[in-house]
Design a protein around this motif. Structure first.
Motif, PDB file in Angstrom:
ATOM      1  N   ILE A 158      55.980  67.736  52.394  1.00 26.15           N
ATOM      2  CA  ILE A 158      54.709  67.377  51.779  1.00 26.15           C
ATOM      3  C   ILE A 158      54.737  67.737  50.293  1.00 26.15           C
ATOM      4  N   ILE A 159      54.401  66.776  49.462  1.00 28.87           N
ATOM      5  CA  ILE A 159      54.226  67.025  48.032  1.00 28.87           C
ATOM      6  C   ILE A 159      52.719  67.035  47.783  1.00 28.87           C
ATOM      7  N   PRO A 160      52.137  68.178  47.416  1.00 26.48           N
ATOM      8  CA  PRO A 160      50.676  68.254  47.268  1.00 26.48           C
ATOM      9  C   PRO A 160      50.167  67.519  46.026  1.00 26.48           C
ATOM     10  N   LYS A 161      48.958  67.035  46.109  1.00 24.39           N
ATOM     11  CA  LYS A 161      48.276  66.430  44.968  1.00 24.39           C
ATOM     12  C   LYS A 161      48.272  67.406  43.792  1.00 24.39           C
ATOM     13  N   GLY A 162      48.563  66.886  42.607  1.00 27.10           N
ATOM     14  CA  GLY A 162      48.579  67.728  41.411  1.00 27.10           C
ATOM     15  C   GLY A 162      49.937  68.292  41.061  1.00 27.10           C
ATOM     16  N   TRP A 163      50.858  68.281  42.031  1.00 22.43           N
ATOM     17  CA  TRP A 163      52.206  68.747  41.714  1.00 22.43           C
ATOM     18  C   TRP A 163      52.866  67.789  40.729  1.00 22.43           C
ATOM     19  N   LYS A 164      53.767  68.340  39.927  1.00 21.83           N
ATOM     20  CA  LYS A 164      54.531  67.517  39.009  1.00 21.83           C
ATOM     21  C   LYS A 164      55.866  67.151  39.665  1.00 21.83           C
ATOM     22  N   LEU A 165      56.409  66.020  39.245  1.00 26.72           N
ATOM     23  CA  LEU A 165      57.673  65.535  39.813  1.00 26.72           C
ATOM     24  C   LEU A 165      58.631  65.206  38.680  1.00 26.72           C
ATOM     25  N   TYR A 166      59.911  65.347  38.958  1.00 20.80           N
ATOM     26  CA  TYR A 166      60.925  65.102  37.928  1.00 20.80           C
ATOM     27  C   TYR A 166      62.050  64.263  38.520  1.00 20.80           C
ATOM     28  N   TRP A 167      62.459  63.224  37.786  1.00 21.16           N
ATOM     29  CA  TRP A 167      63.666  62.474  38.150  1.00 21.16           C
ATOM     30  C   TRP A 167      64.676  62.628  37.022  1.00 21.16           C
ATOM     31  N   SER A 168      65.938  62.600  37.362  1.00 16.38           N
ATOM     32  CA  SER A 168      66.988  62.927  36.400  1.00 16.38           C
ATOM     33  C   SER A 168      68.021  61.816  36.277  1.00 16.38           C
ATOM     34  N   ALA A 169      68.105  61.224  35.078  1.00  7.79           N
ATOM     35  CA  ALA A 169      69.175  60.265  34.803  1.00  7.79           C
ATOM     36  C   ALA A 169      70.522  60.981  34.771  1.00  7.79           C
ATOM     37  N   ALA A 170      70.543  62.182  34.198  1.00  8.23           N
ATOM     38  CA  ALA A 170      71.801  62.925  34.069  1.00  8.23           C
ATOM     39  C   ALA A 170      72.429  63.181  35.436  1.00  8.23           C
ATOM     40  N   TRP A 171      71.616  63.617  36.408  1.00  4.19           N
ATOM     41  CA  TRP A 171      72.138  63.900  37.740  1.00  4.19           C
ATOM     42  C   TRP A 171      72.551  62.611  38.445  1.00  4.19           C
ATOM     43  N   THR A 172      71.710  61.597  38.379  1.00  2.00           N
ATOM     44  CA  THR A 172      72.002  60.331  39.051  1.00  2.00           C
ATOM     45  C   THR A 172      73.321  59.747  38.557  1.00  2.00           C
ATOM     46  N   HIS A 173      73.534  59.777  37.251  1.00  2.00           N
ATOM     47  CA  HIS A 173      74.726  59.162  36.649  1.00  2.00           C
ATOM     48  C   HIS A 173      76.004  59.951  36.932  1.00  2.00           C
ATOM     49  N   LYS A 174      75.863  61.229  37.266  1.00  2.00           N
ATOM     50  CA  LYS A 174      77.044  62.071  37.479  1.00  2.00           C
ATOM     51  C   LYS A 174      77.319  62.362  38.948  1.00  2.00           C
ATOM     52  N   ASP A 175      76.592  61.703  39.831  1.00  2.00           N
ATOM     53  CA  ASP A 175      76.772  61.924  41.264  1.00  2.00           C
ATOM     54  C   ASP A 175      77.906  61.027  41.775  1.00  2.00           C
ATOM     55  N   GLU A 176      78.912  61.627  42.397  1.00  2.00           N
ATOM     56  CA  GLU A 176      80.061  60.873  42.924  1.00  2.00           C
ATOM     57  C   GLU A 176      79.639  59.833  43.963  1.00  2.00           C
ATOM     58  N   ALA A 177      78.494  60.055  44.594  1.00  2.00           N
ATOM     59  CA  ALA A 177      78.015  59.089  45.573  1.00  2.00           C
ATOM     60  C   ALA A 177      77.611  57.770  44.913  1.00  2.00           C
ATOM     61  N   ASN A 178      77.334  57.819  43.602  1.00  2.00           N
ATOM     62  CA  ASN A 178      76.868  56.628  42.893  1.00  2.00           C
ATOM     63  C   ASN A 178      77.955  55.952  42.065  1.00  2.00           C
ATOM     64  N   PHE A 179      78.926  56.750  41.582  1.00  2.00           N
ATOM     65  CA  PHE A 179      79.979  56.205  40.730  1.00  2.00           C
ATOM     66  C   PHE A 179      81.323  56.834  41.095  1.00  2.00           C
ATOM     67  N   GLU A 180      82.294  55.987  41.357  1.00  2.00           N
ATOM     68  CA  GLU A 180      83.631  56.455  41.695  1.00  2.00           C
ATOM     69  C   GLU A 180      84.295  57.067  40.465  1.00  2.00           C
ATOM     70  N   ASP A 181      85.029  58.161  40.671  1.00  2.00           N
ATOM     71  CA  ASP A 181      85.701  58.850  39.562  1.00  2.00           C
ATOM     72  C   ASP A 181      84.701  59.033  38.421  1.00  2.00           C
ATOM     73  N   VAL A 182      83.664  59.776  38.710  1.00  2.00           N
ATOM     74  CA  VAL A 182      82.429  59.769  37.923  1.00  2.00           C
ATOM     75  C   VAL A 182      82.601  60.190  36.466  1.00  2.00           C
ATOM     76  N   THR A 183      83.592  61.029  36.145  1.00  2.00           N
ATOM     77  CA  THR A 183      83.744  61.507  34.769  1.00  2.00           C
ATOM     78  C   THR A 183      84.617  60.590  33.911  1.00  2.00           C
ATOM     79  N   ARG A 184      85.251  59.598  34.530  1.00  2.00           N
ATOM     80  CA  ARG A 184      86.133  58.684  33.779  1.00  2.00           C
ATOM     81  C   ARG A 184      85.317  57.693  32.961  1.00  2.00           C
ATOM     82  N   PHE A 185      85.738  57.487  31.713  1.00  2.00           N
ATOM     83  CA  PHE A 185      85.066  56.521  30.844  1.00  2.00           C
ATOM     84  C   PHE A 185      85.606  55.129  31.152  1.00  2.00           C
ATOM     85  N   ASP A 186      84.757  54.273  31.723  1.00  2.00           N
ATOM     86  CA  ASP A 186      85.222  52.982  32.218  1.00  2.00           C
ATOM     87  C   ASP A 186      84.127  51.925  32.054  1.00  2.00           C
TER      88      ASP A 186
END
Length: 479
Positions: free
Chosen positions: A374-402
């Motif tokens: 449960i996320i209560p009313k009034g709570w703040k939420l955060y989403w992260s581009a940095a985490w999403t972009h560096k997750d191996e589940a989303n990008f293969e060989d995640v640190t390689r510049f390609d």
């Protein structure tokens, strides 16, 4: 002895009261909150959040907590004085982007709200929709077909002539920052006086440093200095706005001259005009959006092109082909920008590895369930581009510049989010894209460059910046 222990005892008492407050807010102590920790009283886990950025690994904050709490989708924390749930990865991004003005609404920490005051990112609901539509008519994709490209190209050429040609060494970040701010001032307000632009730029640099800080408004803090710089910028902007209003009345300025004239002459759908202070606040916001994010992107692209000569050569070939199709003395057109597909893939990969904006915040409008919690009313939420972009589940060989990751259909939806998503997608996305590509077209076709500090560290304060500003040695192409 008691006097020595008194500060420690006061701290313990305040910590206990903090925990009681957090757990008893709204009188609800047994709801199924996400796993996690609220950290220290008041500061919560803010220092750990900021330190990860200062160390150049902003994704570390989320990685450590998802592993520690065994919850890869969501965890609770406290940042910048607020209780918060961090929604992780594509699922979290999709949920937040898709529930804008339903379950959640845009929110920014007190430091941001106090610095920007009443503008697009701080208003909500129908008012935000009307303000966004008003701005999109000048900054949306359709507006760029007939505007900007040639002007950006001309201003870019002038900047390179003044600040790059004839120089052996250049600090890329500091020099591009001058370019981006001048470009924004000219396109948004037709401001051309270099001394006036320099004065505003100096204030702006102070203003930026207090954006992601605890809002402690006492002398000596970054926030205190930032708030006063913001007030000084507004004073300058209000003078410019009042002068333009008179010029419009006297027929000395055009209603379609720039964004400032657009704001003064164009009401929203309810036939209501923005106040002069609202115009000043929104221009301050757009100076930020069109200045720092583009500066970061250009700087980091130049870093990667120097580190990867093969990719530099591909970008150079694409830009030379475009140059051949431009008549002698001609300027870039919208159609030319659209041909820079490989160059934009390179920029996109740079933004994947080092997103200009790390993430953004929302606020829960109602109680809702997410991932079984449960996320209560009034709570703040955060989403992260940095985490999403560096997750191996989303990008293969995640640190390689390609850059080839962005060929064809590109990344899976919600795994690549440098501009956010949904109805709150970054308003300046198209402006930034054109600005970055116009600059790269000109700099690549004139120079190659060598990094003077190989493997220079990238720090986030709050945006990705080379620690020493990326000093380079310029090597002009032989004609």
């Amino acid at each position: 002895m008691f006097q020595l222990l008194k500060p420690f005892l006061l701290f313990i008492i305040s910590y206990v009261f903090w925990k009681v407050y957090i757990n008893s807010k709204h009188g609800r102590t047994n709801i199924n909150l996400p796993p996690g920790s609220f950290g220290w009283p008041f500061i919560g886990e803010t220092l750990a959040f900021l330190r990860a950025g200062w160390d150049g690994v902003p994704e570390r904050f989320i990685q450590e907590r998802t592993e520690k709490h065994g919850s890869p989708l969501v965890f609770k924390t406290s940042l910048l004085g607020d209780r918060m749930a961090v929604l992780c990865g594509p699922a979290g991004n999709k949920f937040l982007f898709g529930n804008e003005n339903k379950l959640v609404t845009l929110w920014w920490p007190a430091s941001v709200r106090k610095l920007f005051e009443r503008c697009l990112i701080t208003v909500r609901g129908d008012e935000a929709k009307l303000m966004r539509k008003m701005m999109l008519s000048y900054l949306g994709p359709d507006a760029f077909v007939n505007h900007y490209a040639a002007t950006m190209d001309a201003l870019t050429r002038r900047h390179i002539q003044l600040h790059w040609r004839g120089k052996e060494e250049v600090n890329v970040y500091q020099t591009v920052k001058v370019y981006a701010f001048e470009l924004a001032c000219r396109l948004f307000m037709s401001l051309e006086d270099p001394n006036h632009i320099t004065k505003l730029g100096s204030l702006f640099n102070i203003f930026l440093k207090g954006m992601v800080e605890l809002p402690i408004d006492i002398p000596g803090t970054r926030f205190y200095k930032s708030k006063r710089a913001a007030a000084a910028i507004r004073t300058e902007l209000m003078t410019i706005i009042k002068t333009r209003r008179v010029e419009l009345q006297e027929g000395k300025a055009s209603s379609s001259q720039d964004l400032l004239s657009h704001f003064l002459c164009s009401p929203n759908e309810n036939n209501k005009y923005l106040s002069e202070m609202e115009i000043a606040n929104n221009i301050l916001l757009l100076l930020f959006a069109g200045h720092d994010t583009s500066t970061v992107s250009i700087t980091l692209v130049m870093k990667k092109l120097s580190e990867h000569p093969d990719i530099y050569e591909k970008v150079l070939r694409e830009q030379l082909e475009i140059s051949k199709e431009i008549e002698d003395g001609g300027l870039l057109k919208w159609e030319d920008i659209q041909k820079m597909k490989y160059t934009w893939n390179v920029v996109s990969e740079v933004m994947r590895l080092n997103p200009p904006v790390l993430g953004a915040f929302r606020e829960a409008l109602v109680d809702f369930e997410y991932a079984g919690y449960i996320i209560p009313k009034g709570w703040k939420l955060y989403w992260s581009a940095a985490w999403t972009h560096k997750d191996e589940a989303n990008f293969e060989d995640v640190t390689r510049f390609d850059p080839s990751r962005f060929e064809g259909v590109g990344p899976t939806p919600y795994t690549y989010v440098p501009f956010g998503g949904g109805t709150r997608m970054c308003l300046g996305k198209e402006f930034s894209r054109m600005e970055v590509l116009a600059f790269l077209h000109n700099i690549v076709t004139i120079f190659k460059w060598d990094l003077l500090i190989p493997d220079e560290k990238i720090v986030y304060e709050p945006m990705a910046t080379p620690a020493s500003g990326l000093p380079v040695r310029l090597n002009p192409h032989r004609v």
